[in-house]
Design a protein around this motif. Structure first.
Motif, PDB file in Angstrom:
ATOM      1  N   LEU A 105       0.818  -1.215   0.000  1.00 51.16           N
ATOM      2  CA  LEU A 105       0.000   0.000   0.000  1.00 51.16           C
ATOM      3  C   LEU A 105       0.850   1.263   0.000  1.00 51.16           C
ATOM      4  O   LEU A 105       0.542   2.229  -0.697  1.00 51.16           O
ATOM      5  N   VAL A 106       1.921   1.266   0.769  1.00 45.91           N
ATOM      6  CA  VAL A 106       2.790   2.443   0.812  1.00 45.91           C
ATOM      7  C   VAL A 106       3.433   2.673  -0.554  1.00 45.91           C
ATOM      8  O   VAL A 106       3.436   3.797  -1.065  1.00 45.91           O
ATOM      9  N   ASP A 111       3.697   6.188  -2.585  1.00 48.38           N
ATOM     10  CA  ASP A 111       4.867   6.485  -3.417  1.00 48.38           C
ATOM     11  C   ASP A 111       4.514   6.478  -4.899  1.00 48.38           C
ATOM     12  O   ASP A 111       5.366   6.747  -5.743  1.00 48.38           O
ATOM     13  N   ASP A 112       3.288   6.116  -5.226  1.00 47.61           N
ATOM     14  CA  ASP A 112       2.754   6.186  -6.585  1.00 47.61           C
ATOM     15  C   ASP A 112       3.534   5.320  -7.573  1.00 47.61           C
ATOM     16  O   ASP A 112       3.784   5.729  -8.703  1.00 47.61           O
ATOM     17  N   LEU A 113       3.907   4.118  -7.141  1.00 47.32           N
ATOM     18  CA  LEU A 113       4.564   3.179  -8.048  1.00 47.32           C
ATOM     19  C   LEU A 113       3.512   2.348  -8.760  1.00 47.32           C
ATOM     20  O   LEU A 113       2.427   2.102  -8.232  1.00 47.32           O
ATOM     21  N   SER A 114       3.832   1.892  -9.950  1.00 48.81           N
ATOM     22  CA  SER A 114       2.924   1.014 -10.685  1.00 48.81           C
ATOM     23  C   SER A 114       2.940  -0.376 -10.043  1.00 48.81           C
ATOM     24  O   SER A 114       3.794  -0.688  -9.205  1.00 48.81           O
ATOM     25  N   VAL A 115       2.010  -1.216 -10.478  1.00 45.54           N
ATOM     26  CA  VAL A 115       1.958  -2.589  -9.978  1.00 45.54           C
ATOM     27  C   VAL A 115       3.266  -3.304 -10.303  1.00 45.54           C
ATOM     28  O   VAL A 115       3.847  -3.994  -9.450  1.00 45.54           O
ATOM     29  N   GLU A 116       3.759  -3.110 -11.518  1.00 47.51           N
ATOM     30  CA  GLU A 116       4.990  -3.788 -11.941  1.00 47.51           C
ATOM     31  C   GLU A 116       6.201  -3.299 -11.152  1.00 47.51           C
ATOM     32  O   GLU A 116       7.047  -4.101 -10.740  1.00 47.51           O
ATOM     33  N   ASP A 117       6.304  -1.975 -10.945  1.00 49.13           N
ATOM     34  CA  ASP A 117       7.428  -1.437 -10.177  1.00 49.13           C
ATOM     35  C   ASP A 117       7.371  -1.893  -8.718  1.00 49.13           C
ATOM     36  O   ASP A 117       8.396  -2.185  -8.103  1.00 49.13           O
ATOM     37  N   THR A 118       6.166  -1.956  -8.171  1.00 47.52           N
ATOM     38  CA  THR A 118       6.006  -2.441  -6.800  1.00 47.52           C
ATOM     39  C   THR A 118       6.415  -3.906  -6.708  1.00 47.52           C
ATOM     40  O   THR A 118       7.112  -4.296  -5.770  1.00 47.52           O
TER      41      THR A 118
END
Length: 148
Positions: A105-106, A111-118
């Motif tokens: 969630l953070v 931090d507004d990361l995409s699903v792939e970046d997360t």
């Protein structure tokens, strides 16, 4: 630095521990700079280091030691500014989540990361990120009643 500190603070809920986590992250980044510089996405690389330092800190027994007369359960102080109260409620709700859901969630929403970046930062699949997000958001919704 502010973004890293904010991420660490939202993960652990303590400013001093967040400072320690960020310091350990930057130290690891410096030590492994050749590998970091060769990474495709330096931000994801740094987030992954930060998350590993956070998880390491949680595993360390000394991180649970309290010095002085600090109560184990700290209650939110009533503030004049409603935004401060909302932030305290959010941090308290995030602390109640399992560490995997909290990390997803953070990274995803704060931090507004995409699903792939997360997924890359956490070293897991995109499906795992989506399911952890859904579970974490459902748990957070239970903490916050609908305001009308």
């Amino acid at each position: 630095m502010r973004r890293l500190h904010r991420t660490a603070y939202l993960l652990c809920g303590d400013g001093h521990r967040a400072d320690d986590i960020v310091q350990a992250t930057l130290t690891a980044l410096y030590v492994n700079w050749k590998r970091a510089a060769a990474a495709d996405n330096i931000d994801a690389y740094v987030h992954r280091i930060l998350l590993r330092r956070y998880f390491d800190d949680r595993r360390t027994r000394w991180s649970r030691v309290r010095l002085g007369d600090v109560p184990a359960a700290v209650t939110a102080v009533a503030a004049a500014d409603e935004r401060v109260e909302d932030r305290d409620e959010l941090v308290t709700a995030l602390r109640s989540l399992p560490k995997g859901q909290r990390a997803v969630l953070v990274l995803r929403f704060l931090d507004d990361l995409s699903v792939e970046d997360t997924a890359r930062a956490l070293g897991c699949s995109a499906g795992n990120v989506k399911s952890q997000s859904a579970r974490g958001l459902a748990a957070l919704r239970a903490h916050f009643p609908v305001r009308g």
